[in-house]
Design an enzyme around this catalytic site. Structure first.
Site, PDB file in Angstrom:
ATOM      1  N   ARG A 222     -30.937  -3.369 -71.360  1.00 56.62           N
ATOM      2  CA  ARG A 222     -30.966  -3.080 -72.792  1.00 56.62           C
ATOM      3  C   ARG A 222     -31.973  -1.963 -72.978  1.00 56.62           C
ATOM      4  NH1 ARG A 222     -29.487  -8.747 -72.852  1.00 56.62           N
ATOM      5  NH2 ARG A 222     -27.519  -8.816 -73.953  1.00 56.62           N
TER       6      ARG A 222
ATOM      7  N   ASP B  66     -16.308 -12.801 -78.539  1.00 51.88           N
ATOM      8  CA  ASP B  66     -16.712 -12.718 -79.949  1.00 51.88           C
ATOM      9  C   ASP B  66     -16.534 -11.322 -80.535  1.00 51.88           C
ATOM     10  OD1 ASP B  66     -18.706 -11.445 -78.544  1.00 51.88           O
ATOM     11  OD2 ASP B  66     -20.359 -12.401 -79.592  1.00 51.88           O
TER      12      ASP B  66
ATOM     13  N   GLY C 265     -25.210  -7.586 -72.235  1.00 49.57           N
ATOM     14  CA  GLY C 265     -25.000  -8.774 -71.389  1.00 49.57           C
ATOM     15  C   GLY C 265     -23.886  -8.526 -70.388  1.00 49.57           C
TER      16      GLY C 265
ATOM     17  N   ASP D 291     -18.441 -14.246 -74.280  1.00 46.86           N
ATOM     18  CA  ASP D 291     -18.431 -14.944 -75.575  1.00 46.86           C
ATOM     19  C   ASP D 291     -17.101 -14.864 -76.334  1.00 46.86           C
ATOM     20  OD1 ASP D 291     -21.070 -15.284 -74.913  1.00 46.86           O
ATOM     21  OD2 ASP D 291     -21.824 -13.724 -76.246  1.00 46.86           O
TER      22      ASP D 291
ATOM     23  N   ASP E 245     -20.676  -5.427 -78.676  1.00 46.09           N
ATOM     24  CA  ASP E 245     -20.931  -4.783 -79.955  1.00 46.09           C
ATOM     25  C   ASP E 245     -22.005  -3.687 -79.929  1.00 46.09           C
ATOM     26  OD1 ASP E 245     -19.550  -5.825 -82.120  1.00 46.09           O
ATOM     27  OD2 ASP E 245     -21.492  -6.081 -83.145  1.00 46.09           O
TER      28      ASP E 245
ATOM     29  N   ARG F  46     -22.976 -17.411 -77.936  1.00 43.73           N
ATOM     30  CA  ARG F  46     -23.761 -16.982 -79.103  1.00 43.73           C
ATOM     31  C   ARG F  46     -23.233 -17.679 -80.356  1.00 43.73           C
ATOM     32  NH1 ARG F  46     -24.998 -10.656 -78.900  1.00 43.73           N
ATOM     33  NH2 ARG F  46     -22.805 -10.509 -78.526  1.00 43.73           N
TER      34      ARG F  46
ATOM     35  N   THR G 164     -17.622  -9.396 -72.405  1.00 43.28           N
ATOM     36  CA  THR G 164     -18.582 -10.443 -72.755  1.00 43.28           C
ATOM     37  C   THR G 164     -17.904 -11.790 -72.587  1.00 43.28           C
ATOM     38  OG1 THR G 164     -19.684 -11.571 -74.601  1.00 43.28           O
ATOM     39  CG2 THR G 164     -18.060  -9.938 -75.219  1.00 43.28           C
TER      40      THR G 164
HETATM   41  P1  ADP Z   1     -24.005  -5.928 -76.172  1.00 48.59           P
HETATM   42  O1  ADP Z   1     -23.407  -4.585 -75.894  1.00 48.59           O
HETATM   43  O2  ADP Z   1     -23.684  -6.928 -75.104  1.00 48.59           O
HETATM   44  O3  ADP Z   1     -23.703  -6.399 -77.588  1.00 48.59           O
HETATM   45  P2  ADP Z   1     -26.763  -5.262 -76.974  1.00 48.59           P
HETATM   46  O4  ADP Z   1     -26.565  -5.589 -78.418  1.00 48.59           O
HETATM   47  O5  ADP Z   1     -27.998  -5.715 -76.315  1.00 48.59           O
HETATM   48  O6  ADP Z   1     -25.583  -5.805 -76.046  1.00 48.59           O
HETATM   49  O7  ADP Z   1     -26.649  -3.660 -76.839  1.00 48.59           O
HETATM   50  C1  ADP Z   1     -26.731  -3.039 -75.594  1.00 48.59           C
HETATM   51  C2  ADP Z   1     -27.411  -1.717 -75.717  1.00 48.59           C
HETATM   52  O8  ADP Z   1     -26.634  -0.842 -76.555  1.00 48.59           O
HETATM   53  C3  ADP Z   1     -28.786  -1.727 -76.393  1.00 48.59           C
HETATM   54  O9  ADP Z   1     -29.807  -2.098 -75.520  1.00 48.59           O
HETATM   55  C4  ADP Z   1     -28.920  -0.281 -76.826  1.00 48.59           C
HETATM   56  O10 ADP Z   1     -29.252   0.541 -75.728  1.00 48.59           O
HETATM   57  C5  ADP Z   1     -27.498   0.049 -77.256  1.00 48.59           C
HETATM   58  N1  ADP Z   1     -27.380  -0.178 -78.709  1.00 48.59           N
HETATM   59  C6  ADP Z   1     -27.295  -1.355 -79.358  1.00 48.59           C
HETATM   60  N2  ADP Z   1     -27.249  -1.189 -80.700  1.00 48.59           N
HETATM   61  C7  ADP Z   1     -27.333   0.146 -80.906  1.00 48.59           C
HETATM   62  C8  ADP Z   1     -27.356   0.975 -82.074  1.00 48.59           C
HETATM   63  N3  ADP Z   1     -27.285   0.458 -83.317  1.00 48.59           N
HETATM   64  N4  ADP Z   1     -27.445   2.323 -81.890  1.00 48.59           N
HETATM   65  C9  ADP Z   1     -27.518   2.856 -80.654  1.00 48.59           C
HETATM   66  N5  ADP Z   1     -27.507   2.122 -79.521  1.00 48.59           N
HETATM   67  C10 ADP Z   1     -27.424   0.794 -79.627  1.00 48.59           C
END
Ligand code: ADP
Length: 355
Positions: free
Chosen positions: A76, A133, A15, A131, A107, A175, A129
């Site tokens: 993503r 969070d 995000g 959030d 995260d 969230r 972010t």
């Molecule tokens: P944010 O970073 O805002 O929490 P996401 O959870 O959508 O957003 O994660 C962003 C991107 O990071 C994902 O689309 C993926 O490419 C990568 N990612 C997320 N989780 C994992 C994971 N467990 N292992 C490897 N890459 C990950």
């Protein structure tokens, strides 16, 4: 011996948040001032595995400090969650001479960064972010701007609520985190606030609105966190109207909260974190996330950040907590309790001034 860095990468993932551009600018200029090249990787991990990147000069990041969104775009990428995806990313780093990456996101982004570090491409994370969070840091880039946007929007709603003697339920982002609704609730004088972390007394709110209305109060704002679940805000809106007889509308602020020119606080924090992230990488301190703690920028191990986050959010198992080194366990539990206490105190403060 620490690794020699000639070229690093920077990417924004997950995000977006206002202030990401300020952090990109800071990373690029800090690195260039140390004689290191910076490759801008587009669309997060998707660009890394598709080889969508370009070298950035100090001028390429001119005039972005004041813009929301991210000049590197975000996406993503499910494929990056697989070993094949990570291997492709590592291969492209090798082909492009990228010795390490600064990752901006939340995260999920840091999980991807951990995989890269383990596969030989050292990474540092910057928390971005709206959030707020990410428990290891008191502050995430974008949070301040989002709060200011919410306050401006709700001030407008209040004007019209006052004219028409109406109630407005306002659903805001965050969230599962109640920081935006609580702080904005205080800032705009909400009559009620519903967040996932604290039990919400709906009947008390409805009684309050009825009593206050009889005492001459004309406008009512109720802040609801999106984390209360899908459809909750609409249900609450209908119930308030039905039980109080006061016309009640729902406003879902949605993605307006994620855009706009970053506030001074976000620009300054992003610049500080960007600078420090490059320093950490060059000093050979990998897989860390930049945190703001008691006003100072401080680097935490990503593993610490994940464990602490699970403790704060009540997701850590007792076994996991028991397995921690005793001093660390004590420190984490105390810090988690103090974080929760801070939110509860703010929540109670909002309640005590909503007469
Ligand atoms: P944010 O970073 O805002 O929490 P996401 O959870 O959508 O957003 O994660 C962003 C991107 O990071 C994902 O689309 C993926 O490419 C990568 N990612 C997320 N989780 C994992 C994971 N467990 N292992 C490897 N890459 C990950």
């Amino acid at each position: 011996m620490t690794k020699e860095f000639k070229r690093i990468g920077v990417l924004t993932s997950g995000g977006d948040a206002p202030g990401m551009n300020a952090a990109i600018r800071s990373v690029v200029r800090t690195a260039i001032s140390r004689g290191i090249e910076v490759m801008g990787i587009y669309c997060g991990y998707k660009g890394l595995i598709e080889n969508d990147m370009k070298l950035l000069t100090e001028r390429d990041v001119s005039n972005i400090l004041n813009h929301g969104g991210t000049m590197l775009y975000s996406d993503r990428c499910e494929k990056f969650k697989t070993p094949e995806g990570v291997a492709l990313g590592v291969e492209n780093c090798r082909k492009n001479g990228i010795d390490g990456i600064i990752t901006l996101g939340g995260d999920g982004t840091f999980r991807g960064a951990t995989d890269l570090t383990r596969s030989g491409v050292p990474c540092i994370g910057i928390p971005c972010t709206i959030d707020n969070d990410i428990s290891a840091t008191d502050y995430t880039i974008g949070y301040d701007t989002a709060k200011n946007t919410v306050v401006e929007m709700v001030d407008r709603l209040r004007d019209t609520c006052e004219s028409h003697a109406r109630c407005n339920v306002v659903e805001v982002m965050g969230r599962h985190s109640g920081y935006i609704p609580v702080e904005c609730g205080i800032a705009i004088g909400a009559t009620g606030i519903a967040i996932p972390e604290i039990p919400f007394d709906k009947d008390k709110l409805i009684n309050n609105i009825t009593t206050l209305s009889h005492n001459g109060k004309r406008n009512f704002i109720v802040m609801v966190s999106e984390g209360m679940g899908k459809g909750y805000s609409q249900q609450l809106t209908d119930e308030i109207q039905e039980k109080t007889g006061i016309e009640t509308r729902l406003a879902v602020l949605a993605h307006v909260q994620r855009g706009g020119s970053p506030s001074c606080t976000d620009r300054v924090t992003a610049t500080r974190m960007g600078y420090r992230a490059v320093e950490q990488l060059l000093e050979g301190k990998y897989n860390q996330v930049m945190c703001l703690k008691e006003g100072n920028i401080h680097a935490e191990e990503v593993e610490y950040a994940f464990t602490f986050d699970r403790i704060v959010k009540g997701k850590a198992t007792q076994e996991e907590i028991d397995a921690l080194e005793p001093t660390l366990r004590h420190e984490m539990l105390e810090r988690a309790a103090s974080k929760k206490d801070h939110l509860v105190r703010l929540y109670n403060l909002a309640g005590s001034v909503s007469l």
